[in-house]
Scaffold this active site. Structure first.
Site, PDB file in Angstrom:
ATOM      1  N   ARG A  10     -35.609 -15.891   6.214  1.00 52.45           N
ATOM      2  CA  ARG A  10     -35.549 -16.956   5.217  1.00 52.45           C
ATOM      3  C   ARG A  10     -35.518 -18.308   5.935  1.00 52.45           C
ATOM      4  NH1 ARG A  10     -37.213 -14.116   1.762  1.00 52.45           N
ATOM      5  NH2 ARG A  10     -36.205 -13.439  -0.154  1.00 52.45           N
TER       6      ARG A  10
ATOM      7  N   HIS B 181     -45.571 -17.115   4.673  1.00 49.98           N
ATOM      8  CA  HIS B 181     -44.710 -16.086   4.069  1.00 49.98           C
ATOM      9  C   HIS B 181     -45.498 -14.800   3.782  1.00 49.98           C
ATOM     10  CE1 HIS B 181     -40.726 -15.530   1.735  1.00 49.98           C
ATOM     11  NE2 HIS B 181     -41.218 -14.343   2.071  1.00 49.98           N
TER      12      HIS B 181
HETATM   13  P1  NDP Z   1     -30.784  -6.366   4.732  1.00 48.07           P
HETATM   14  O1  NDP Z   1     -29.850  -6.881   3.706  1.00 48.07           O
HETATM   15  O2  NDP Z   1     -31.117  -4.908   4.699  1.00 48.07           O
HETATM   16  O3  NDP Z   1     -30.189  -6.748   6.212  1.00 48.07           O
HETATM   17  C1  NDP Z   1     -28.894  -6.524   6.503  1.00 48.07           C
HETATM   18  C2  NDP Z   1     -28.650  -6.627   8.007  1.00 48.07           C
HETATM   19  O4  NDP Z   1     -28.210  -7.939   8.372  1.00 48.07           O
HETATM   20  C3  NDP Z   1     -27.577  -5.654   8.390  1.00 48.07           C
HETATM   21  O5  NDP Z   1     -27.798  -5.096   9.670  1.00 48.07           O
HETATM   22  C4  NDP Z   1     -26.340  -6.551   8.399  1.00 48.07           C
HETATM   23  O6  NDP Z   1     -25.275  -6.086   9.203  1.00 48.07           O
HETATM   24  C5  NDP Z   1     -26.920  -7.820   8.970  1.00 48.07           C
HETATM   25  N1  NDP Z   1     -26.060  -8.965   8.635  1.00 48.07           N
HETATM   26  C6  NDP Z   1     -25.780  -9.454   7.405  1.00 48.07           C
HETATM   27  N2  NDP Z   1     -24.892 -10.480   7.496  1.00 48.07           N
HETATM   28  C7  NDP Z   1     -24.631 -10.636   8.810  1.00 48.07           C
HETATM   29  C8  NDP Z   1     -23.794 -11.504   9.534  1.00 48.07           C
HETATM   30  N3  NDP Z   1     -23.037 -12.429   8.936  1.00 48.07           N
HETATM   31  N4  NDP Z   1     -23.747 -11.369  10.879  1.00 48.07           N
HETATM   32  C9  NDP Z   1     -24.481 -10.434  11.513  1.00 48.07           C
HETATM   33  N5  NDP Z   1     -25.296  -9.566  10.877  1.00 48.07           N
HETATM   34  C10 NDP Z   1     -25.360  -9.661   9.540  1.00 48.07           C
HETATM   35  O7  NDP Z   1     -32.086  -7.252   4.718  1.00 48.07           O
HETATM   36  P2  NDP Z   1     -33.606  -6.742   4.791  1.00 48.07           P
HETATM   37  O8  NDP Z   1     -33.797  -5.991   6.062  1.00 48.07           O
HETATM   38  O9  NDP Z   1     -33.993  -6.117   3.510  1.00 48.07           O
HETATM   39  O10 NDP Z   1     -34.361  -8.161   4.868  1.00 48.07           O
HETATM   40  C11 NDP Z   1     -34.242  -8.987   6.018  1.00 48.07           C
HETATM   41  C12 NDP Z   1     -34.741 -10.384   5.707  1.00 48.07           C
HETATM   42  O11 NDP Z   1     -36.171 -10.377   5.546  1.00 48.07           O
HETATM   43  C13 NDP Z   1     -34.174 -10.995   4.437  1.00 48.07           C
HETATM   44  O12 NDP Z   1     -33.814 -12.353   4.691  1.00 48.07           O
HETATM   45  C14 NDP Z   1     -35.365 -10.981   3.475  1.00 48.07           C
HETATM   46  O13 NDP Z   1     -35.258 -12.007   2.524  1.00 48.07           O
HETATM   47  C15 NDP Z   1     -36.504 -11.211   4.451  1.00 48.07           C
HETATM   48  N6  NDP Z   1     -37.840 -10.824   3.971  1.00 48.07           N
HETATM   49  C16 NDP Z   1     -38.913 -11.586   4.375  1.00 48.07           C
HETATM   50  C17 NDP Z   1     -40.199 -11.220   4.014  1.00 48.07           C
HETATM   51  C18 NDP Z   1     -41.369 -11.972   4.522  1.00 48.07           C
HETATM   52  O14 NDP Z   1     -42.508 -11.656   4.130  1.00 48.07           O
HETATM   53  N7  NDP Z   1     -41.197 -12.944   5.391  1.00 48.07           N
HETATM   54  C19 NDP Z   1     -40.449 -10.055   3.149  1.00 48.07           C
HETATM   55  C20 NDP Z   1     -39.282  -9.291   2.861  1.00 48.07           C
HETATM   56  C21 NDP Z   1     -38.020  -9.684   3.257  1.00 48.07           C
HETATM   57  P3  NDP Z   1     -24.562  -4.677   8.872  1.00 48.07           P
HETATM   58  O15 NDP Z   1     -25.532  -3.615   9.387  1.00 48.07           O
HETATM   59  O16 NDP Z   1     -23.321  -4.744   9.653  1.00 48.07           O
HETATM   60  O17 NDP Z   1     -24.371  -4.626   7.388  1.00 48.07           O
END
Ligand code: NDP
Length: 309
Positions: A224, A272
Site C-alpha cells: 500500500r 497497481h
Molecule cells: P496479510 O494480512 O495476509 O499479511 C499479514 C502479514 O503481515 C503477516 O505475516 C503479519 O504478521 C504481518 N504483519 C502485520 N502487521 C505487522 C506488524 N505490525 N509488524 C510486522 N508484521 C506485521 O496481507 P496480504 O498478504 O493479503 O496482502 C499484503 C499486502 O498486499 C496488503 O497491503 C494488500 O493490500 C497488498 N495488495 C497489493 C496488491 C497489488 O496489486 N499491489 C494486490 C493485492 C494485495 P503475522 O504473521 O505475525 O500475523
C-alpha cells in the site's frame, strides 16, 4: 436470501458463474441494484462506498474481493458485529509472487544499471552475484508474502521475513516484532513490502528504516502507498544510500501527473498491477463461509479487527 456483489477487476458475471450451483437458495444481485435491503444475507465487495454495507440489516458477513481490507475496516458505519472475510485467492498470491520475483531478479541481475548504461551507449559488465548471496527481506508473510517468500527461496535467494509474531516458513529466516526490525533491515539488500496497511504499519518505510538498510539496498513496495514516506525515499535515493525503488502502489492513485516519483531516474513505477486473481480462484472461501454461516459454524479466513488485518 441474497448475495450482493460489488466486484473488483473481475466483472460480476464471472463471480456469478463461479458461484452458481455451489450453494442453494441464493439469489445474486449486483450493486447498486440491491432490491429489498432486508434480503441481503452476504456481501462480496471491492471499494464499496462507506455507509453502503450498513444499509443491509440482515448481513451475516462481508467478504472482500481484494486482499487488502483497510478500506472496509475504515468504514465507520460498518458494525463490528459483521465479520469481515479476507479475499483469499490462489491466483492472486501466485501472480504477486511472480511480480516480486520479477523485480528482485531485475535488481539482482543489474538490469536497472544496464538500462542506464544503454541510454549512454556504455558497455560495462558487472560480476554476477550468486543468488544465495543476495539477501532479500520481505516485510509481512501473510497470504501474499508467504508465497512470494517461498518462490524466492525456490529461486535460490537468501530470504528473511519480518512478521508481528514468530512464523516458520521453510528456508526463510524469521524476524518478528519491533525488536526484530533492526536486525531484519540490517541484513536486507532487497526490501519487499508485503504488509497489510494498519495503524502500526503506516509509514513503516521511512527515513529511519531506510537508513537501517545496507548502503546500495533496493526497495520494492507492492503493498500500500501509505507504507512509504514518499519524501524520505526520494532523499535516500538522492543521497545514494538506496540504489533503486520499484513502486506499484501510491498514497493517491492514480499517481498525480506532477509527482516527483515519475521522473526519478532510480524509481520504476507500475500502475497497481502487481497481482490479479480471477473469481474462479477465489470463490471457494466465499462459498465455504456462506455454508458455515447458514449452518451456524465458525467462519474461516476472518479479519482480526483488533490487529487491523
Ligand atoms: P496479510 O494480512 O495476509 O499479511 C499479514 C502479514 O503481515 C503477516 O505475516 C503479519 O504478521 C504481518 N504483519 C502485520 N502487521 C505487522 C506488524 N505490525 N509488524 C510486522 N508484521 C506485521 O496481507 P496480504 O498478504 O493479503 O496482502 C499484503 C499486502 O498486499 C496488503 O497491503 C494488500 O493490500 C497488498 N495488495 C497489493 C496488491 C497489488 O496489486 N499491489 C494486490 C493485492 C494485495 P503475522 O504473521 O505475525 O500475523
Amino acid at each position: 436470501m441474497a448475495l450482493i456483489i460489488k466486484p473488483g477487476r473481475d466483472p460480476a458475471e464471472n463471480w456469478i458463474k463461479a458461484i452458481n450451483g455451489k450453494i442453494s437458495d441464493l439469489e445474486i444481485r449486483v450493486w447498486p441494484d440491491c432490491g429489498n435491503l432486508e434480503d441481503i444475507e452476504f456481501a462480496l465487495v471491492s471499494h464499496i462506498p462507506h455507509g453502503e454495507l450498513a444499509r443491509f440489516p440482515n448481513l451475516r458477513f462481508v467478504a472482500s474481493t481484494a486482499a487488502g481490507v483497510d478500506e472496509l475496516l475504515a468504514d465507520p458505519d460498518l458494525s463490528h458485529d459483521v465479520p469481515i472475510i479476507h479475499g483469499v485467492n490462489s491466483e492472486r498470491s501466485d501472480t504477486m509472487a511472480q511480480t516480486v520475483l520479477l523485480h528482485v531478479l531485475r535488481y539482482h541481475r543489474h538490469l536497472q544499471v544496464y538500462g542506464e548504461q544503454q541510454s549512454r551507449h556504455e558497455w560495462k559488465r558487472y560480476p554476477l552475484v550468486p543468488a544465495d548471496e543476495r539477501r532479500v527481506g520481505i516485510m509481512g508473510l501473510g497470504a501474499l508474502g508467504s508465497v512470494a517468500a517461498a518462490r524466492l527461496v525456490q529461486s535460490g535467494f537468501d530470504v528473511a521475513g519480518w512478521t508481528r509474531r514468530p512464523k516458520t516458513i521453510d528456508g526463510v529466516t524469521n524476524f518478528h516484532g519491533a525488536d526484530g526490525l533492526g536486525p531484519f533491515l540490517g541484513r536486507t539488500g532487497i526490501l519487499v513490502c508485503m504488509l497489510p496497511l494498519t495503524a502500526e504499519t503506516e509509514d513503516v518505510i521511512n527515513a529511519n528504516t531506510l537508513a537501517a538498510l545496507p548502503k546500495g539496498a533496493f526497495v520494492i513496495n507492492c503493498a500500500r502507498g501509505a507504507h512509504l514516506v514518499d519524501e524520505d525515499l526520494i532523499a535516500a535515493l538522492d543521497s545514494g544510500h538506496i540504489a533503486g525503488a520499484t513502486l506499484d502502489v501510491f498514497r493517491t492513485e492514480p499517481l498525480a501527473p506532477d509527482h516527483p516519483f515519475w521522473d526519478h531516474p532510480r524509481i520504476t513505477i507500475t500502475p497497481h498491477t502487481s497481482s490479479q486473481g480471477r473469481a474462479a480462484f477465489g470463490v471457494d472461501v466465499l462459498v465455504e463461509n456462506m455454508r458455515r454461516a447458514r449452518a451456524g459454524e465458525p467462519l474461516v479466513n476472518l479479519v482480526d479487527r483488533e490487529a487491523g488485518y
